[in-house]
Design a protein around this motif. Structure first.
Motif, PDB file in Angstrom:
ATOM      1  N   PHE A 332       4.115  30.175  25.496  1.00 46.72           N
ATOM      2  CA  PHE A 332       4.919  31.340  25.123  1.00 46.72           C
ATOM      3  C   PHE A 332       4.563  32.513  26.023  1.00 46.72           C
ATOM      4  N   ASP A 333       5.545  33.374  26.249  1.00 50.11           N
ATOM      5  CA  ASP A 333       5.240  34.606  26.974  1.00 50.11           C
ATOM      6  C   ASP A 333       4.419  35.539  26.081  1.00 50.11           C
ATOM      7  N   HIS A 334       4.721  35.522  24.793  1.00 51.82           N
ATOM      8  CA  HIS A 334       4.024  36.398  23.853  1.00 51.82           C
ATOM      9  C   HIS A 334       3.758  35.662  22.556  1.00 51.82           C
ATOM     10  N   GLU A 335       2.701  36.072  21.892  1.00 58.79           N
ATOM     11  CA  GLU A 335       2.420  35.540  20.557  1.00 58.79           C
ATOM     12  C   GLU A 335       2.093  36.717  19.653  1.00 58.79           C
ATOM     13  N   LEU A 336       3.117  37.494  19.391  1.00 64.99           N
ATOM     14  CA  LEU A 336       2.909  38.677  18.551  1.00 64.99           C
ATOM     15  C   LEU A 336       3.190  38.279  17.113  1.00 64.99           C
ATOM     16  N   GLY A 337       2.128  38.061  16.391  1.00 66.73           N
ATOM     17  CA  GLY A 337       2.273  37.603  15.010  1.00 66.73           C
ATOM     18  C   GLY A 337       2.626  38.738  14.061  1.00 66.73           C
ATOM     19  N   GLU A 338       2.785  38.392  12.819  1.00 68.72           N
ATOM     20  CA  GLU A 338       3.146  39.392  11.810  1.00 68.72           C
ATOM     21  C   GLU A 338       2.131  40.528  11.750  1.00 68.72           C
ATOM     22  N   SER A 339       0.855  40.211  11.948  1.00 71.00           N
ATOM     23  CA  SER A 339      -0.186  41.247  11.827  1.00 71.00           C
ATOM     24  C   SER A 339       0.020  42.363  12.853  1.00 71.00           C
ATOM     25  N   PHE A 340       0.575  41.992  14.000  1.00 69.64           N
ATOM     26  CA  PHE A 340       0.775  42.959  15.073  1.00 69.64           C
ATOM     27  C   PHE A 340       1.638  44.135  14.624  1.00 69.64           C
ATOM     28  N   TYR A 341       2.560  43.876  13.709  1.00 61.06           N
ATOM     29  CA  TYR A 341       3.542  44.904  13.324  1.00 61.06           C
ATOM     30  C   TYR A 341       3.115  45.752  12.137  1.00 61.06           C
ATOM     31  N   GLN A 342       1.957  45.414  11.547  1.00 62.75           N
ATOM     32  CA  GLN A 342       1.555  46.114  10.329  1.00 62.75           C
ATOM     33  C   GLN A 342       1.479  47.637  10.468  1.00 62.75           C
ATOM     34  N   PRO A 343       0.975  48.154  11.605  1.00 58.80           N
ATOM     35  CA  PRO A 343       0.848  49.607  11.712  1.00 58.80           C
ATOM     36  C   PRO A 343       2.182  50.355  11.589  1.00 58.80           C
ATOM     37  N   TRP A 344       3.302  49.685  11.813  1.00 59.98           N
ATOM     38  CA  TRP A 344       4.582  50.401  11.844  1.00 59.98           C
ATOM     39  C   TRP A 344       5.450  50.189  10.612  1.00 59.98           C
ATOM     40  N   LEU A 345       4.961  49.372   9.684  1.00 60.41           N
ATOM     41  CA  LEU A 345       5.836  49.045   8.553  1.00 60.41           C
ATOM     42  C   LEU A 345       6.204  50.289   7.745  1.00 60.41           C
ATOM     43  N   GLY A 346       5.200  51.163   7.548  1.00 60.75           N
ATOM     44  CA  GLY A 346       5.440  52.380   6.777  1.00 60.75           C
ATOM     45  C   GLY A 346       6.516  53.240   7.431  1.00 60.75           C
ATOM     46  N   GLU A 347       6.401  53.354   8.739  1.00 55.62           N
ATOM     47  CA  GLU A 347       7.370  54.151   9.500  1.00 55.62           C
ATOM     48  C   GLU A 347       8.802  53.604   9.354  1.00 55.62           C
ATOM     49  N   VAL A 348       8.903  52.289   9.482  1.00 53.77           N
ATOM     50  CA  VAL A 348      10.219  51.662   9.400  1.00 53.77           C
ATOM     51  C   VAL A 348      10.825  51.924   8.023  1.00 53.77           C
ATOM     52  N   VAL A 349      10.022  51.757   6.999  1.00 51.46           N
ATOM     53  CA  VAL A 349      10.502  51.976   5.639  1.00 51.46           C
ATOM     54  C   VAL A 349      10.935  53.444   5.460  1.00 51.46           C
ATOM     55  N   GLU A 350      10.119  54.344   6.004  1.00 48.18           N
ATOM     56  CA  GLU A 350      10.453  55.771   5.926  1.00 48.18           C
ATOM     57  C   GLU A 350      11.808  56.050   6.576  1.00 48.18           C
ATOM     58  N   PHE A 372      26.783  41.022   0.312  1.00 43.90           N
ATOM     59  CA  PHE A 372      25.676  40.310  -0.337  1.00 43.90           C
ATOM     60  C   PHE A 372      25.539  40.764  -1.785  1.00 43.90           C
ATOM     61  N   ASP A 373      25.312  39.794  -2.668  1.00 43.83           N
ATOM     62  CA  ASP A 373      25.164  40.121  -4.086  1.00 43.83           C
ATOM     63  C   ASP A 373      23.857  40.857  -4.335  1.00 43.83           C
ATOM     64  N   SER A 374      22.799  40.372  -3.684  1.00 40.72           N
ATOM     65  CA  SER A 374      21.502  41.001  -3.939  1.00 40.72           C
ATOM     66  C   SER A 374      21.057  41.750  -2.683  1.00 40.72           C
ATOM     67  N   PRO A 375      20.259  42.797  -2.883  1.00 38.13           N
ATOM     68  CA  PRO A 375      19.837  43.601  -1.727  1.00 38.13           C
ATOM     69  C   PRO A 375      18.695  42.937  -0.962  1.00 38.13           C
ATOM     70  N   MET A 376      18.372  43.503   0.183  1.00 38.94           N
ATOM     71  CA  MET A 376      17.175  43.072   0.903  1.00 38.94           C
ATOM     72  C   MET A 376      16.064  44.049   0.521  1.00 38.94           C
ATOM     73  N   ILE A 377      14.995  43.525  -0.057  1.00 41.93           N
ATOM     74  CA  ILE A 377      13.903  44.397  -0.504  1.00 41.93           C
ATOM     75  C   ILE A 377      12.946  44.613   0.660  1.00 41.93           C
ATOM     76  N   ILE A 378      12.617  45.874   0.929  1.00 44.49           N
ATOM     77  CA  ILE A 378      11.702  46.120   2.047  1.00 44.49           C
ATOM     78  C   ILE A 378      10.355  46.713   1.593  1.00 44.49           C
ATOM     79  N   GLN A 379      10.294  47.129   0.332  1.00 46.91           N
ATOM     80  CA  GLN A 379       8.982  47.505  -0.206  1.00 46.91           C
ATOM     81  C   GLN A 379       8.969  47.246  -1.702  1.00 46.91           C
ATOM     82  N   LYS A 380       7.911  46.577  -2.146  1.00 46.83           N
ATOM     83  CA  LYS A 380       7.836  46.241  -3.569  1.00 46.83           C
ATOM     84  C   LYS A 380       7.382  47.454  -4.374  1.00 46.83           C
TER      85      LYS A 380
END
Ligand code: ARG
Length: 656
Positions: A332-350, A372-380
C-alpha cells in the motif's frame, strides 16, 4: 488498440446526425458471438428505426453508407431484421499485431484524461485474526489498483486499518487478566491472538446467557402468532388467504431464524460449561462485557496504561498482517488506520453541528439524509464517536491531501447502508464533485453453503489457508510432472512453482467471480488443470517458453526481426482478433470495477490459444512465413497472459 472504441467512434460520427441521444446505441456494438456474422455486430438499427420511424434495414443501410471504415473493415453486411455485421480486414489485423509485438505495453494506450483514484481496501480490524473474507477485499482492491495504474491513472492506495475498535479493549482486558508473560515475550502475536479468542469466548458466553430468556420468549410469541394465523386461515376467503399465507410464512421464517440463534447461543454456553476450569474463569469474570467496553473507552479517553499497551500491541498486530501481504505481494502507498483520524473527530462533528448538517436527537448527534429512514449517527449520547465519524474525517483528510476524482471502497456488501449514507453526507458536506463508490463483494462460502470458516472455526488463520493452497498445489505439480519424464525439476523449482500456482489459484478463484456474488471456496476447483482456473491460464505461458527454448529462439531478437504477419488460417485470425481485445477488456473491467471481466478475457484467450495450437504447427510450420506468424502469435499470447495475470496480482512460472 481498442477496436471496439474505434468502431464506436466511427459509428458516433454517423449517429450524431441521426439522433441527439446516441450514447446507448453505441453500446450496441459488440464482438460477434458467431464467426459467421463477422467479427463485430452492431444492433442499433432496430431500436433506432422505431425511434425515427423507418424500417430497420433501411436505417442500417443509411448508417453503412455514411460509415467511414473502409480502410480497416470490409464492406459491412446487413443481416436479418437489420443487424450490421462488421468484419475487420485481415491485413489490418496482421498489421496491428505487428505493432503490438514491438510495443512493451502491448498496444495499450494511456488514458487520455488521467484521473486521481484513491483505493481503500483490505482494511482489516487488526488484533483479530484475519479471515478468508479479508482476501476478497485485498485481492480485488489490489487488482483494481494495478489495472488503473497500467492504463495511466494516478492511483493512491490506502489500507484503512481498524486499529481503534473494541478488539483493543478485548486484548487489553485479556492482557491485564490472563497474559502468559513467557509466551507474550517469545511470540507476542500468538499470545495476543490467544487472548483475543479467549476473551471472545468469555464474552460470547455471557452474551448468550443474557440472551436466552429473550430468545425463548420471542420463539414462544412467534409460535402463538403463527397459530392464530393458521386459525384465521381456516375460514378465510381466497384473497385474504393469500395474504395470510404470506404472513404465516414470514412468521415461520422468523421463528426458524430465532431458533437458530437460540441453538447457537446454547452451543456457545455448552462449550464453556463442558470445561470445569473455564467455567470457573467465566463466572469470575461475569462483568467482562461491560469491562471490555470500559477498557476501550479508557483507551479513547487517553488513559496512560491503556495507551501504552496499545502502542505496544499495534506493531505486533501490523507485523502479523504484513506477513500475509508480503506473501500475497500486496503493498500500500499508505496505511492510515482509524486511530490516525482520532485527533480530528471533534472538529468534524463541530463542523457538522455549526453548519446545521447535524442535529441532536435523543441525545445523539445525527445527520438526517434525504432518502434514508434512519439518520447517520456521528456522536453517541455518551460522547463517543463512531465508525461513520472516522470515515467522515478520512474523507476530509483525503480530499485536502490528494483531491481525488474517484474514491473506491472495496468492502463487504453488508456495509452497503453505511456507505450509502456516508456518500450522501459527503455530498451535503460539499464534496459532490468527487465520485465515491462502494465496490461491494459477496461472501466466501464453504461446501456446506454457509460462510466459509477455516478449519476448527478460527485456529487456522489466513496463513494456514495460504499454506494449504500451496501444499495442495505442490501435489498437483508433482503429479503433473510425473507425466513429463523428459523434464527435470529440482526440489527448489517444484516448491517455487507450487507457491506461484497455489497463491495464484487462490487469487484467481476470487477474481474470476463476479464480485457481487457469493462463491464457494474449494481447493479442488481452484487447482483444477482445466476450466477457468489459474493453472489452466498459467499453462500456455510455460508452453510458449518451451516452444521458444526448443527452437532456440531469442525472444527480443525475434520480435525486432519479424517482418509482417500473414493470417491465412482461421485459427490464426481468430487468435489475432482475441489478442487485439486486450485493451478493451481492461477498459471494460473499469466500467464497474470488475476484475472478473479481465479474468474472463484471459480465459477466452487461453481457450483460443488451445484451439490454435491444436490445429497449427509452430516450429514445424509448412513454410517460413507461417512459422514467423505463429511464433509471433505465441509470443503475444504469453505476454498478454503474463501482463494480464500480473494485473490480477498473479505471477507466472517459466515452466511447469
Ligand atoms: N475495518 C472495516 C471492517 O473490517 C473495513 C473498513 C473499510 N473502509 C472504510 N473506510 N470504512 O469492517
Amino acid at each position: 488498440m481498442n477496436v471496439l472504441s474505434r468502431l464506436q467512434a466511427a459509428f458516433q460520427s454517423v449517429l450524431e446526425n441521426m439522433v441527439p441521444e446516441h450514447g446507448p446505441y453505441l453500446e450496441m456494438i459488440r464482438p460477434a458471438q458467431d464467426a459467421r456474422f463477422g467479427d463485430y455486430q452492431a444492433n442499433m438499427a432496430m431500436p433506432l428505426g422505431k425511434k425515427i420511424g423507418l424500417p430497420p434495414r433501411e436505417v442500417a443501410q443509411k448508417i453503412i453508407d455514411q460509415l467511414d471504415i473502409s480502410n480497416w473493415c470490409e464492406t459491412p453486411e446487413i443481416a436479418g431484421p437489420g443487424f450490421i455485421n462488421l468484419k475487420l480486414k485481415t491485413d489490418w489485423i496482421a498489421n496491428e499485431l505487428s505493432t503490438m509485438l514491438k510495443d512493451p505495453n502491448l498496444g495499450v494506450s494511456s488514458a487520455a484524461a488521467p484521473k486521481t483514484y484513491i483505493l481503500d481496501y483490505s482494511s482489516p480490524n487488526v488484533a483479530k485474526p484475519m479471515h478468508v473474507g479479508h482476501i476478497r477485499s485485498t485481492v480485488i482492491g489490489d487488482s483494481l489498483a494495478r489495472i488503473l495504474r497500467f492504463v495511466g491513472h494516478r492511483v493512491i492506495t490506502d489500507n484503512h486499518l481498524g486499529d481503534w475498535g473494541t478488539q483493543f479493549g478485548m486484548i487489553i482486558y485479556g492482557y491485564k487478566h490472563f497474559v502468559d508473560e513467557e509466551r507474550y515475550k517469545r511470540t507476542p502475536i500468538d499470545e495476543l491472538g490467544r487472548l483475543y479468542r479467549f476473551v471472545r469466548r468469555l464474552m460470547d458466553y455471557h452474551y448468550s446467557q443474557a440472551s436466552l430468556p429473550d430468545l425463548s420468549s420471542q420463539i414462544f410469541k412467534l409460535a402463538e402468532q403463527a397459530k392464530q394465523k393458521e386459525e384465521q386461515l381456516e375460514g378465510a376467503a381466497k384473497p385474504d388467504a393469500k395474504k395470510l399465507r404470506k404472513e404465516l410464512a414470514r412468521l415461520n421464517e422468523k421463528r426458524k431464524d430465532t431458533q437458530n440463534q437460540l441453538a447457537k447461543a446454547e452451543q456457545l454456553i455448552q462449550d464453556v460449561e463442558q470445561d470445569e476450569s473455564l467455567l470457573q474463569v467465566a463466572n469470575a469474570h461475569s462483568g467482562i462485557n461491560q469491562a471490555v467496553l470500559n477498557e476501550t473507552a479508557d483507551l479513547h479517553a487517553g488513559d496512560p496504561t491503556n495507551r501504552q499497551l496499545w502502542d505496544e500491541f499495534l506493531p505486533a498486530c501490523r507485523d502479523d498482517i504484513q506477513k500475509i501481504y508480503q506473501r500475497l505481494d500486496i503493498d500500500f502507498d499508505h496505511e492510515l488506520g482509524e486511530s490516525f483520524y482520532q485527533p480530528w473527530l471533534g472538529e468534524v462533528v463541530e463542523e457538522f453541528k455549526s453548519r446545521g448538517l447535524a442535529t441532536e436527537s435523543d441525545g445523539a448527534l445525527c445527520v438526517f439524509l434525504d432518502a434514508f429512514d434512519s439518520p447517520m449517527i456521528i456522536q453517541k449520547r455518551d460522547g463517543a464517536f463512531l465508525y461513520a465519524t472516522t470515515d467522515l474525517a478520512t474523507i476530509r483528510y483525503r480530499m485536502q491531501k490528494w483531491n481525488p476524482d474517484v474514491v473506491l471502497y472495496v468492502v463487504d456488501h453488508r456495509q452497503h447502508e453505511h456507505f450509502a449514507k456516508l456518500f450522501a453526507a459527503a455530498d451535503v458536506w460539499g464534496y459532490e464533485q468527487t465520485e465515491f463508490r462502494h465496490v461491494a463483494f459477496g461472501t466466501v462460502m464453504g461446501p456446506d453453503g454457509k460462510p466459509y470458516k477455516t478449519r476448527s472455526g478460527d485456529t487456522v488463520g489466513l496463513e494456514g489457508l495460504l499454506d494449504e493452497a500451496v501444499q495442495r498445489a505442490r501435489s498437483v505439480v508433482d503429479q503433473n510432472l510425473e507425466k513429463s519424464a523428459d523434464l527435470k525439476f529440482e526440489e527448489a523449482e517444484r516448491q517455487q512453482i507450487a507457491e506461484v500456482v497455489g497463491l495464484g489459484a487462490l487469487k484467481y478463484a476470487d477474481l474470476s467471480q463476479n464480485r457481487a456474488s457469493d462463491y464457494e471456496f474449494s481447493y479442488d476447483k481452484m487447482l483444477a488443470l482445466k476450466g477457468n482456473t489459474a493453472p489452466y491460464l498459467l499453462y500456455p505461458y510455460a508452453r510458449v517458453n518451451g516452444i521458444f527454448a526448443k527452437g532456440e529462439i531469442d525472444s527480443s531478437t525475434f520480435r525486432q526481426a519479424v517482418k509482417g504477419l500473414t493470417l491465412d488460417r482461421d485459427q490464426e485470425r481468430r487468435l489475432g482478433l482475441l489478442l487485439l481485445r486486450f485493451e478493451n477488456a481492461l477498459a471494460e473491467s473499469l466500467v464497474d470495477y470488475t476484475p472478473n471481466t479481465l479474468a474472463n478475457y484471459l480465459y477466452e484467450l487461453t481457450a483460443g490459444f488451445g484451439q490454435f495450437y491444436e490445429k497449427c504447427k509452430v516450429l514445424e510450420a509448412e513454410n517460413e512465413t507461417a512459422r514467423q506468424t505463429r511464433l509471433a502469435l505465441c509470443d503475444l499470447v504469453r505476454r498478454t497472459l503474463k501482463t494480464g495475470l500480473s494485473l490480477l496480482g498473479i505471477d507466472v512460472v517459466e515452466r511447469m
